[in-house]
Design a protein around this motif. Structure first.
Motif, PDB file in Angstrom:
ATOM      1  N   THR A  45       0.942  -1.450   0.375  1.00 56.06           N
ATOM      2  CA  THR A  45       0.039  -0.406   0.082  1.00 56.06           C
ATOM      3  C   THR A  45       0.751   1.137   0.467  1.00 56.06           C
ATOM      4  N   SER A  46       2.172   1.230  -0.690  1.00 56.07           N
ATOM      5  CA  SER A  46       3.418   2.518  -0.521  1.00 56.07           C
ATOM      6  C   SER A  46       3.687   2.284  -1.088  1.00 56.07           C
ATOM      7  N   PHE A  47       4.735   2.743  -1.888  1.00 53.05           N
ATOM      8  CA  PHE A  47       5.674   3.366  -3.177  1.00 53.05           C
ATOM      9  C   PHE A  47       6.434   4.198  -2.957  1.00 53.05           C
ATOM     10  N   LYS A  48       7.977   3.987  -3.104  1.00 51.84           N
ATOM     11  CA  LYS A  48       8.862   5.122  -2.504  1.00 51.84           C
ATOM     12  C   LYS A  48       9.079   5.291  -4.055  1.00 51.84           C
ATOM     13  N   LEU A  49       9.069   6.793  -3.710  1.00 55.01           N
ATOM     14  CA  LEU A  49       9.987   7.821  -4.885  1.00 55.01           C
ATOM     15  C   LEU A  49      11.065   8.715  -4.732  1.00 55.01           C
ATOM     16  N   PHE A  50      12.154   8.604  -5.631  1.00 55.60           N
ATOM     17  CA  PHE A  50      13.934   9.693  -5.682  1.00 55.60           C
ATOM     18  C   PHE A  50      13.244  11.172  -6.108  1.00 55.60           C
ATOM     19  N   MET A  51      13.773  12.019  -5.255  1.00 58.51           N
ATOM     20  CA  MET A  51      13.519  13.346  -5.806  1.00 58.51           C
ATOM     21  C   MET A  51      15.425  13.716  -6.091  1.00 58.51           C
ATOM     22  N   MET A  63       0.260   4.693  -0.216  1.00 56.58           N
ATOM     23  CA  MET A  63       0.520   6.326   0.363  1.00 56.58           C
ATOM     24  C   MET A  63       2.106   6.138  -0.859  1.00 56.58           C
ATOM     25  N   ILE A  64       2.597   7.543  -1.316  1.00 61.68           N
ATOM     26  CA  ILE A  64       4.199   7.847  -1.605  1.00 61.68           C
ATOM     27  C   ILE A  64       4.924   8.197  -0.477  1.00 61.68           C
ATOM     28  N   CYS A  65       5.992   7.549  -0.963  1.00 55.85           N
ATOM     29  CA  CYS A  65       7.168   8.036   0.128  1.00 55.85           C
ATOM     30  C   CYS A  65       8.016   8.559  -0.410  1.00 55.85           C
ATOM     31  N   MET A  66       8.614  10.039  -0.137  1.00 60.95           N
ATOM     32  CA  MET A  66       9.504  10.114  -0.346  1.00 60.95           C
ATOM     33  C   MET A  66      11.015  10.610  -0.162  1.00 60.95           C
ATOM     34  N   HIS A  67      11.492  10.243  -1.157  1.00 62.76           N
ATOM     35  CA  HIS A  67      13.422  10.455  -0.801  1.00 62.76           C
ATOM     36  C   HIS A  67      13.815  12.302  -1.096  1.00 62.76           C
ATOM     37  N   TYR A  86       4.264  11.135   3.197  1.00 65.19           N
ATOM     38  CA  TYR A  86       5.314  10.382   3.580  1.00 65.19           C
ATOM     39  C   TYR A  86       6.120  10.858   3.452  1.00 65.19           C
ATOM     40  N   ILE A  87       7.313  11.873   4.168  1.00 63.51           N
ATOM     41  CA  ILE A  87       8.755  11.995   3.557  1.00 63.51           C
ATOM     42  C   ILE A  87       9.718  11.241   4.610  1.00 63.51           C
ATOM     43  N   VAL A  88      10.258  10.398   3.757  1.00 66.22           N
ATOM     44  CA  VAL A  88      10.902   9.035   4.426  1.00 66.22           C
ATOM     45  C   VAL A  88      12.856  10.640   5.112  1.00 66.22           C
ATOM     46  N   HIS A  89      13.106   9.094   6.096  1.00 71.44           N
ATOM     47  CA  HIS A  89      14.534   9.609   6.503  1.00 71.44           C
ATOM     48  C   HIS A  89      14.822  11.459   6.664  1.00 71.44           C
ATOM     49  N   LEU A  90      14.426  12.185   7.902  1.00 72.04           N
ATOM     50  CA  LEU A  90      13.848  13.594   7.036  1.00 72.04           C
ATOM     51  C   LEU A  90      15.234  13.662   8.596  1.00 72.04           C
ATOM     52  N   SER A  91      15.919  14.768   8.141  1.00 67.77           N
ATOM     53  CA  SER A  91      17.437  15.095   9.424  1.00 67.77           C
ATOM     54  C   SER A  91      17.796  16.288   9.725  1.00 67.77           C
ATOM     55  N   CYS A  92      16.690  16.904   9.161  1.00 63.17           N
ATOM     56  CA  CYS A  92      17.584  18.459   9.748  1.00 63.17           C
ATOM     57  C   CYS A  92      15.837  19.659   9.843  1.00 63.17           C
ATOM     58  N   SER A  93      15.933  20.434  10.825  1.00 64.94           N
ATOM     59  CA  SER A  93      15.063  21.179  10.900  1.00 64.94           C
ATOM     60  C   SER A  93      14.788  22.248   9.385  1.00 64.94           C
ATOM     61  N   ASP A  94      16.006  22.196   8.361  1.00 70.24           N
ATOM     62  CA  ASP A  94      14.468  23.109   7.775  1.00 70.24           C
ATOM     63  C   ASP A  94      14.141  22.657   7.009  1.00 70.24           C
ATOM     64  N   ALA A  95      13.870  20.716   6.887  1.00 70.25           N
ATOM     65  CA  ALA A  95      13.033  20.185   5.846  1.00 70.25           C
ATOM     66  C   ALA A  95      11.930  20.122   6.752  1.00 70.25           C
ATOM     67  N   LEU A  96      12.144  20.277   8.149  1.00 69.54           N
ATOM     68  CA  LEU A  96      11.191  19.903   9.303  1.00 69.54           C
ATOM     69  C   LEU A  96       9.869  21.124   9.118  1.00 69.54           C
ATOM     70  N   GLU A  97      10.718  22.151   9.074  1.00 67.67           N
ATOM     71  CA  GLU A  97      10.119  23.500   8.892  1.00 67.67           C
ATOM     72  C   GLU A  97       8.903  23.381   7.270  1.00 67.67           C
ATOM     73  N   LYS A  98       9.579  22.339   6.811  1.00 63.82           N
ATOM     74  CA  LYS A  98       8.241  22.478   5.330  1.00 63.82           C
ATOM     75  C   LYS A  98       7.125  20.954   5.871  1.00 63.82           C
ATOM     76  N   VAL A  99       7.200  20.441   6.742  1.00 64.21           N
ATOM     77  CA  VAL A  99       6.478  19.461   7.031  1.00 64.21           C
ATOM     78  C   VAL A  99       5.327  20.298   8.305  1.00 64.21           C
ATOM     79  N   LYS A 100       6.015  21.252   9.091  1.00 63.81           N
ATOM     80  CA  LYS A 100       5.607  21.294   9.881  1.00 63.81           C
ATOM     81  C   LYS A 100       4.790  22.595   9.843  1.00 63.81           C
ATOM     82  N   GLN A 101       4.794  23.568   8.831  1.00 60.13           N
ATOM     83  CA  GLN A 101       4.307  24.947   7.910  1.00 60.13           C
ATOM     84  C   GLN A 101       3.453  24.321   7.125  1.00 60.13           C
ATOM     85  N   ALA A 102       3.286  22.626   6.224  1.00 62.44           N
ATOM     86  CA  ALA A 102       1.780  22.570   5.846  1.00 62.44           C
ATOM     87  C   ALA A 102       0.882  21.441   7.041  1.00 62.44           C
ATOM     88  N   ARG A 103       1.424  21.189   8.417  1.00 63.96           N
ATOM     89  CA  ARG A 103       0.448  20.622   8.824  1.00 63.96           C
ATOM     90  C   ARG A 103      -0.300  21.605   8.903  1.00 63.96           C
TER      91      ARG A 103
END
Ligand code: URP
Ligand code: ZN
Ligand code: ZN
Length: 464
Positions: A148-154, A180-184, A237-254
């Motif tokens: 039920t989930s598929f990973k894509l890479f950017m 659901m898409i899991c995103m690198h 679903y964003i996989v292996h999120l590593s930093c505050s910069d990226a977290l801010e994007k998720v936070k903003q969206a949520r």
């Protein structure tokens, strides 16, 4: 063995804490109550232990061809190591080959796991090109096979990276079926340019892996992925999120009410850029993507976990040996050739419990992050991810006071180093049960190779 009784423990779930006994019949919890005196084939005394659902690791790479080699753990060694660490279910990534649909990937990974895995398992499928066949297979895998989930890479141009059009089409494909898409999420174009420039300047040491993958490249891709999912009208679903910069994007969206989800991993909570400054080639053991970040990011990630801007802690277990010519040493003269990934399938719960001990999260959040939310996010709940009547008897008896020194000399992963070497942690899974069967008893593996079962997951979009 068909029945198991766990007595005298304190049950801790994502929401509750109470003293009770648990009766498991044919792998499934059938009774929870006080003072049960019922005969059972196996009776366990859980006095002084926290009785919690088994860990669910939704991000592993076992027996995976990658970076010119293959990850060092296969489904036999990897699942034994996982069990020692208190993980009773994992979701691994099957990889589509160019020119093929998705079924050869799924079938291939089933063959890799069958007869070898000692804990239960499921698969995400990595989509490298969205042909008509692949798009059709996404639907069929979701409806018929519990994928039920598929990973894509950017990132990783020429290997895994897909363009925005492909991402958008794949996201839309998940709408009808409830997959659901899991995103690198890293900007592959930017990174590729920086890597080439670094190599031209003769910058070949492992630390340049990190220095050519800025946090902004992760944040940009994270924001873009979320924007694409918003336009497609589906969760992401964003996989292996590593930093505050990226977290801010998720936070903003949520904060905007979008169904954007993300996981982080223990390495981003406990390790940092400083590990790349270790002497000689040692930094190669920490080469992974996204890379380890400056230490201050760790506080932001813990806050994200506590406040539910991050919902899951997985491992991204992808081990390569340091001393074997065909593994990390492939990149001894060129950081871009170091196979990306590090081991962690066995150490996730030890590390996350450190967060409980430090007061960053409580025991319930610990259960939620390592078991309940992963189960809900990926269609395994309530079969997995909690302790309840009707759920599988996947249970750990957690000893909160047990001290353990993490070391490659004693770990069970088939890899010759441990990123946390020498770290003393307190809290460990003393006994691990999978479907009612004791598979680890105070450090001794009691399970059988191949006893793990493939789990068909339920489609449906999460709201977490
Ligand atoms: O460095 C990493 N993360 N290796 C595993 C592959 C991936 O991107 O998850
Ligand atoms: Zn990835
Ligand atoms: Zn990964």
């Amino acid at each position: 063995m068909t029945t198991t009784l766990i007595k005298n423990g304190t049950i801790v779930t994502a929401s509750d804490r109470y003293d009770a006994d648990i009766y498991i019949d044919k792998g499934v919890i059938t009774m929870i109550g006080k003072g049960m005196n019922i005969p059972a084939d196996t009776v366990l005394d859980a006095s002084g232990k926290l009785v919690m659902p088994g860990g669910i690791d939704v991000h592993t790479h076992l027996d995976m061809p990658f970076g010119g080699t293959t990850s060092a753990d296969d489904f036999e060694t990897g699942t034994i190591a996982a069990a020692h660490g208190g993980t009773t279910t994992l979701i691994d990534f099957a990889i589509q080959n160019f020119g093929e649909g998705l079924y050869p990937a799924f079938d291939g990974w089933m063959k890799r796991a069958e007869g070898k895995a000692s804990i239960d398992y499921a698969f995400h499928v990595i989509v490298r090109e969205l042909s008509d066949q692949a798009a059709h297979d996404m639907d069929k895998l979701t409806r018929n096979d519990g994928v039920t989930s598929f990973k894509l890479f950017m990132a990783y141009p020429g290997v895994f990276q897909v363009d925005d059009a492909t991402i958008f089409k794949a996201l839309r494909r998940t709408r009808e079926t409830g997959s659901m898409i899991c995103m690198h999420a890293e900007n592959g174009g930017v990174i590729d340019t920086l890597v080439k420039e670094a190599l031209m300047k003769g910058q070949t040491a492992p630390k340049y892996h990190a220095l050519t993958r800025p946090t902004r490249a992760e944040a940009e891709a994270t924001g873009r992925a979320i924007a694409l999912s918003e336009m497609a009208g589906v969760p992401i679903y964003i996989v292996h999120l590593s930093c505050s910069d990226a977290l801010e994007k998720v936070k903003q969206a949520r904060d905007m009410g979008l169904p954007a989800y993300a996981e982080t991993c223990p390495q981003y909570l406990f390790l940092s850029y400083d590990d790349y400054e270790r002497p000689g080639f040692e930094g190669a053991g920490y080469v992974m993507s996204p890379p380890l970040r400056e230490k201050w990011n760790q506080g932001a990630l813990w806050k994200g976990l506590a406040q539910n801007d991050l919902q899951v802690v997985s491992t991204d277990h992808c081990p390569f040996c340091m001393k074997e010519e065909s593994q990390k040493l492939l990149g001894k003269d060129d950081f871009s050739k170091i196979p990306n990934g590090a081991p962690g399938i066995e150490t996730r719960l030890y590390m996350l419990w450190e967060g409980v001990r430090k007061g960053f999260i409580d025991q319930h959040r610990f259960v939620q992050l390592m078991s309940t939310s992963p189960a809900k996010m990926f269609g395994l709940f309530p079969k997995k991810g909690t302790i309840a009547v009707g759920s599988d008897g996947d249970i750990i008896l957690w000893d909160p006071e047990k001290e353990h020194t993490i070391s490659a000399a004693t770990h069970h992963m088939r890899v010759d180093y441990n990123p946390y070497e020498g770290r003393v942690v307190t809290g460990a899974a003393a006994v691990v049960l999978s479907r009612g069967e004791v598979i680890v008893d105070h450090g001794v593996f009691k399970g059988a190779k191949g006893r793990g079962q493939y789990i068909k997951r339920q489609p449906g979009h999460p709201r977490l």
